[in-house]
Write an enzyme that holds these catalytic residues in place. Structure first.
Site, short mmCIF file in Angstrom:
data_model
loop_
_atom_site.label_atom_id
_atom_site.label_comp_id
_atom_site.label_asym_id
_atom_site.label_seq_id
_atom_site.Cartn_x
_atom_site.Cartn_y
_atom_site.Cartn_z
N SER A 155 -56.81 8.01 -19.34
CA SER A 155 -55.54 8.00 -20.06
C SER A 155 -55.70 8.43 -21.51
CB SER A 155 -54.91 6.60 -20.03
OG SER A 155 -55.78 5.66 -20.62
N HIS A 214 -53.87 12.96 -15.00
CA HIS A 214 -53.56 11.58 -15.36
C HIS A 214 -52.27 11.09 -14.70
CE1 HIS A 214 -52.09 8.54 -18.56
NE2 HIS A 214 -52.83 7.92 -17.67
N GLU A 244 -49.73 13.92 -15.98
CA GLU A 244 -50.20 14.80 -17.06
C GLU A 244 -51.42 15.56 -16.56
OE1 GLU A 244 -49.15 12.34 -21.14
OE2 GLU A 244 -50.93 11.74 -20.02
N ASN A 290 -49.34 8.41 -24.05
CA ASN A 290 -50.00 7.34 -24.80
C ASN A 290 -50.06 7.62 -26.29
OD1 ASN A 290 -50.59 5.23 -22.96
ND2 ASN A 290 -52.12 6.53 -22.00
#
Length: 383
Positions: free
Chosen positions: A116, A137, A149, A187
């Protein structure tokens, strides 16, 4: 297509289900046989629930289950077309796995990490053929979350990138391609949802319950930031914040909060431990339900989120479309942040950020250059 998943935890098992549902032959690897048995039993429960809801029938359930085999040796993955690693977020452990894995599979096998936030370039550098390594991801729970992702490293070949994007699209997921920077899209862009809410609390402006209520009521978020951090767990959420802060050379806009750090140190991890921002053994506190007050809380958090989304575009981490898709489909935001900026007005965003900067004179409140430029040129992100 032959797919291998390394790691049979919640994420690895979820990815295996996604691939198997899409018709791939899947090998789920774990050194721990007990973990594999747990994964197999969890899939049985999940698919049975889907049958009860009449989303699949018995034939489909059997088909998905038969597409997955459970293995305990890496050598069993040698015939894979795609390997996705979903193990502990530790760079050295991942590098060791990829280095060993490369000696077992075909030269054409694509090797992907579900990390991540770790550097894909660093993981790829552990391989003799780094051009076939990239990040893929998924978000938890993988079968339900639409977004994936896809992150090419500087070494990744264009062919590997395109094959991977096509594969994930074939799995009926929404793909957002992101540059290999800390936190990728979600994130990174999501940090202010937590950090600015914590700042509001740290300043004594509002309670956890009031901030959560404001973001749900005015912003339309499904969960407030403190509810969400308690659900994620502070061992996970704080660690990601600290990792992003460090990876961005201690940029103050990513600065962690001592409030959350102390909870982690105390072992108050959130729902998993029974206590986090909230004590789940007690009746949860009531918010201060003041619409005007809530609006001011929402505006401060949303403009910081917009600013980070704008900076992510400005620095070519991803396209405007992929950034908005990532936030609406990866973390279920009510709408994409750049579209939200258009709706609120670019001028409003710039003025609000400047107001915060003049109040605090802290670099965390600096307005993204792209917002200033767009305001000056009277432009919007999408309209």
């Amino acid at each position: 297509m032959k797919v291998a998943i390394i790691g049979s935890g919640t994420m690895g098992s979820g990815i295996a289900q996604v691939a198997a549902t899409s018709g791939c032959t899947v090998k789920l690897f774990d050194l721990n046989q007990e973990a594999l048995t747990k994964s197999k039993n969890a899939l049985e429960i999940t698919l049975s629930k889907l049958m009860e809801k009449e989303k699949i029938d018995a034939t489909e359930k059997s088909r998905i289950q038969s597409n997955i085999s459970y293995v305990t040796t890496l050598q069993d993955l040698s015939d894979s077309d795609l390997v996705i690693e979903a193990i502990v977020e530790n760079l050295e452990v991942k590098r060791k796995v990829f280095s060993e894995l490369e000696t077992l599979v075909s030269e054409k096998t694509i090797l992907a990490s579900n990390t991540s936030s770790l550097s894909i370039a660093s993981i790829a550098a552990s391989c003799q053929k780094p051009e076939r390594v990239l990040g893929i991801h998924f978000f938890n729970p993988a079968p339900l979350m639409q977004l994936v992702e896809v992150i090419p490293a500087v070494q990744t070949s264009e062919e590997v990138l395109q094959k991977s994007v096509q594969t994930i699209s074939d799995w009926k997921k929404v793909v957002a391609v992101a540059k290999d920077t800390p936190g990728f899209i979600v994130n990174r862009v999501a940090r202010p949802f937590y950090s600015e809410s914590l700042r509001l609390y740290d300043e004594g402006i509002a309670s956890f319950a009031t901030i959560d209520w404001a973001l749900r009521t005015i912003g339309g978020f499904k969960m407030g930031p403190f509810e969400l951090m308690d659900m994620i767990g502070h061992d996970v959420n704080y660690t990601v914040t600290e990792t992003v802060f460090s990876a961005f050379y201690f940029d103050p806009k990513f600065k962690p909060s001592f409030t959350q750090k102390r909870l982690l140190e105390a072992g108050f991890l959130g729902r998993k431990s029974g206590r986090g921002f909230y004590d789940y053994s007690q009746e949860l506190p009531a918010p201060k339900e003041d619409a005007f007050f809530a609006k001011s809380i929402f505006e401060r958090v949303i403009v910081m989120l917009i600013n980070e989304a704008a900076d992510t575009l400005f620095l070519n981490v991803a396209s405007a479309k992929d950034i908005d898709n990532a936030m609406s489909k990866g973390v279920n935001y009510p709408k994409g942040l750049l579209a939200w900026a258009d709706e609120l007005g670019i001028q409003w965003c710039v003025e609000k950020l400047d107001e915060l900067y003049h109040e605090y004179h802290e670099d965390r409140y600096r307005c993204s250059s792209i917002l200033r430029r767009m305001n000056r040129e009277n432009k919007t992100f999408f309209n």
